[in-house]
Motif scaffolding. Sequence first.
Motif, PDB file in Angstrom:
ATOM      1  N   ARG A   1       0.837  -1.205   0.000  1.00 29.38           N
ATOM      2  CA  ARG A   1       0.000   0.000   0.000  1.00 29.38           C
ATOM      3  C   ARG A   1       0.873   1.257   0.000  1.00 29.38           C
ATOM      4  O   ARG A   1       0.617   2.211  -0.727  1.00 29.38           O
ATOM      5  CB  ARG A   1      -0.909  -0.020   1.232  1.00 29.38           C
ATOM      6  N   LYS A   2       1.935   1.219   0.789  1.00 34.55           N
ATOM      7  CA  LYS A   2       2.786   2.394   0.920  1.00 34.55           C
ATOM      8  C   LYS A   2       3.617   2.629  -0.353  1.00 34.55           C
ATOM      9  O   LYS A   2       3.710   3.744  -0.855  1.00 34.55           O
ATOM     10  CB  LYS A   2       3.710   2.191   2.120  1.00 34.55           C
ATOM     11  N   ILE A   3       4.207   1.571  -0.853  1.00 37.86           N
ATOM     12  CA  ILE A   3       5.095   1.707  -2.010  1.00 37.86           C
ATOM     13  C   ILE A   3       4.347   2.241  -3.227  1.00 37.86           C
ATOM     14  O   ILE A   3       4.854   3.083  -3.965  1.00 37.86           O
ATOM     15  CB  ILE A   3       5.744   0.343  -2.353  1.00 37.86           C
ATOM     16  N   TYR A   4       3.136   1.745  -3.420  1.00 39.34           N
ATOM     17  CA  TYR A   4       2.409   2.136  -4.632  1.00 39.34           C
ATOM     18  C   TYR A   4       1.392   3.238  -4.358  1.00 39.34           C
ATOM     19  O   TYR A   4       0.533   3.515  -5.197  1.00 39.34           O
ATOM     20  CB  TYR A   4       1.751   0.905  -5.260  1.00 39.34           C
ATOM     21  N   HIS A   5       1.496   3.858  -3.176  1.00 34.41           N
ATOM     22  CA  HIS A   5       0.616   4.976  -2.826  1.00 34.41           C
ATOM     23  C   HIS A   5      -0.845   4.624  -3.045  1.00 34.41           C
ATOM     24  O   HIS A   5      -1.595   5.379  -3.663  1.00 34.41           O
ATOM     25  CB  HIS A   5       0.987   6.231  -3.634  1.00 34.41           C
ATOM     26  N   LEU A   6      -1.236   3.476  -2.546  1.00 39.21           N
ATOM     27  CA  LEU A   6      -2.635   3.070  -2.655  1.00 39.21           C
ATOM     28  C   LEU A   6      -3.408   3.700  -1.500  1.00 39.21           C
ATOM     29  O   LEU A   6      -2.817   4.061  -0.477  1.00 39.21           O
ATOM     30  CB  LEU A   6      -2.731   1.539  -2.624  1.00 39.21           C
TER      31      LEU A   6
END
Lengths: 461, 482
Positions: free
Chosen positions: B408-413
């Motif tokens: 979630r954090k890496i792909y700015h979800l």
Amino acid sequence: MRILPLFLAGLLSLPPFDPRLLAQTAPLEQLQKPSAEAVEIPFQEYRLKNGLRVVLSEDHAAPTYSLCVTYNVGSRDERPGRTGFAHLFEHMMFQGSRNVGKGEHSILILNNGGSANGTTNVDRTNYFETLPANQLELGLFLESDRMRSLNVNRQNLDNQRHTVQEERRQNYDNRPYGKTYEAVLDTAYDNFAYKHSTIGSMEDLNRATVEDAADFFKRYYAPNNGVLSLVGDFKTDEALALIKKYFENIPAQPPPPAVDMTEPEQKGERRRTLEDAFAQTPHIDIVYKIPPGNTPDWYALDVLGDVLAAGASSRLYKKLIKEKELAVSVSAGPHERRGPSLFQISISARTVDGVPEIEKIVYEELERLASEPVAEWELEKVRMQSQRQQIESLYSTRTRASLLGQYAVYYNDPRLINTVLSKIAQIANDDLQRVGRAYLKETNRTVVITAPKAKSTPVSK
Amino acid sequence: MAASFPWASMKAFGQEGATPLSKVERKNKAPVSKTVLQVKIPKPVETKLKNGLAVLIVEDHRFPAVQAELRLRGAGALFEPPGSPGLAGATAEMLREGTKTRTSEQIAEELDRLGATSWAASGFGSPDVVLGASGLSANFDAWFALLKDILLHPAFPAHELARKKQRLKVQLRQQRSSSGFLAEERFSRAVFGSHPAAVVSPTAEAVEALTPEALAAWHRERYSPRNSILAIAGDVRPAELIPKLEQFLGDWRTAEVKETLPPNPAPASARKIYLVDRPDSVQTTVILGDIAIDRRSEDYIPMVVLNHLLGGGSASRLFLNLREEKGYTYGVYSSFSALEYPGPWRAGGNMRTEVTEGALKEFFYEIRRVREEKVTDGPLEETKRSVVASFALSLERPARVLSFALTRKIYHLPDDYWDTYPAKIVAVSADDVQRVARKYLNPETLQLVAVGDGRKIKPMLAKYGAVEVYDSAGAAVSAPPL
């Protein structure tokens, strides 16, 4: 902790069980006691009227459960001309039973969010599924239906024979060093029971008949020849009631015949070299015959294997890989077997020319272990790493269910899940030197060298 | 093409006119709970250290152990300069081979004695380096301090690098013996073309050219807290841990690491067939597929469902057809990778040489079928149910819970991405599945790689188009096999 966790083992087989002795379900033991070790897995044991041993370990940490049925049969029970049969049969267990269609088992598990499989080794065959907690009845129904009423027919057998032959091609015949392990077993062992691989030969797989399968099922897949272990999010009394509902009226069978596991004493070194068409670099396997698993000597050899080759601080890693740069990987340790086991040192060498020096260094290190005490920090390291590895594996309910089942079938002692670490912790320097001298000696040694085959001209050139 | 389905129980779902190919049979007698277990993926504690390092913590006291993972963004192999494949990975792997104050041997010994283990790597095509460690919680302070030393003060000693290069060169040789590696290498080049993710291995020349200075520069310029995420799961208490992390990592200097991704790889415009000749093979290793989507694509959710239906496990169409019905293979699966940039959907497995042709026919058949025929309600509902229900199983391991948060954090979800994930899967329609199948799985333009006995399989491959032939060293072969 040990090399090759695939090939597990041990000493005591379950004593033949007489169902009349336990006319009613009764807890054999209730273990909650804290131990010196960091982790204690609580569990309860029962025996159904038909002899099925049941181990339940309630744990509400996650809304899931794992069910494992471990049968007391493996490739050790095969006879000459029928190698690979126990494993081929494992595939048949997914091909349908009275109330479950062909292939439906996997579909039901997967479509309800779970996962399932089965594995066969030399000493046991197990079946397991992990499912969301609200599907407890589904798992029990599926395992009981195939224990009660497997469909054994020619069409299924032929189809699975092909699949297993592809498994053999993939894992043995089409990969580098794929045939090495079979050569090691065949050279080191004299007794047929462990001399052959679990996958078996293509010829023997072709020979398997429907009658073989039907006989095998009746003889070995009886409730009194298995252990059901259940770990996870359920209430023990409710789970036990369901287990009785689904399993208790499956009839017991006469206990299967005991297997002769006796292995004559080895009198001299054995050597074998194989050429491997796929290998690019040489591989050396040095094995010694040792006692079965769960014996004091076996645990000492387990520690000794770690001192030799676990991690970058180990003796052979430092010597062969870092200092001399003769090898790129090394592992060492005992296989866990219920019968005569093997201590195996495996080394991936850089060049064929380096092989003699690698061997010389290995024997020098073994000699040192037999004659000098290891440093206290080395023992401490082995204890700490064993503890970490065990803890990391125990997060999984499936691992816990498999271990409980395996320890029950192998050693009649599921408590080992909680005591194995203290057995490792008790190993002292004297034990290491004793087992080093007793087993890791030249006359008890088998060396198998796998060498790259001289290049044939590719057809495309 | 006649409509036919590997679900023999099609009649249970009112399927008309289908002649089931498969012998799979459903009796529908098992007791199945109709409810799909609703689980909530726990949210980790999230914070940022003063130096900009993002921290995620999942507290779990079941066992006295801790797992940690540091993702160093922008330090991965994706950003290696051309001609230096392996630089990022070698830098990562050399971290524990010596620091300013510790030798390689001391590091190994200390870690082992503390009951901890660590590793560092950068996969080819990855924007990140991942430094992982796990150990007993009782010794957390000690092993984390050691990790800090490895991370911040590596010395890249010349003699250790020389040894490492020797080992790498042997491994380069060894990997060419695996049909899986050869297939992977050819497939990556086929679908990624000039994109850096086409590289899957260092070269001997690049390994030879590695120097302590080059590694130190890569470390100095790219290992920065500002771009990175530290994820910790297990027997820890955030209130105690966070101040400790400030103390441990406070002196980690921040560097500006700005990376622009290379231009996205694009799907192929024509089908191409690649044969890697591997004499003595008794099986053919097949991979086929093409570039599909990135992780943030709006098609991600329907792709999850499509892939699961087609090749995501042992109840998938490909598995039931090629293994359970035909007995061609021990296993056949499909998958897709979706990162910051689009990655391929692909299917594959190992088939015995003699049935390579039959297997290819079934691959194409299943791809065409999922494009041409709308999936019926029964199989669609089952596939979605499987995806949603398996969510519960991920709760067993704290590290798995953490990986959801990392994604979630890496792909700015969105913050509620995993809370709403089951509902999003349930909302996927048969039209959605068919739409993404038509968009990303094109039998006319997919790339097909086969590694096996060239003499036997080339005529089978030739039925699907012109065949480019390579040897197991990776070189193009001018004269095709007979």
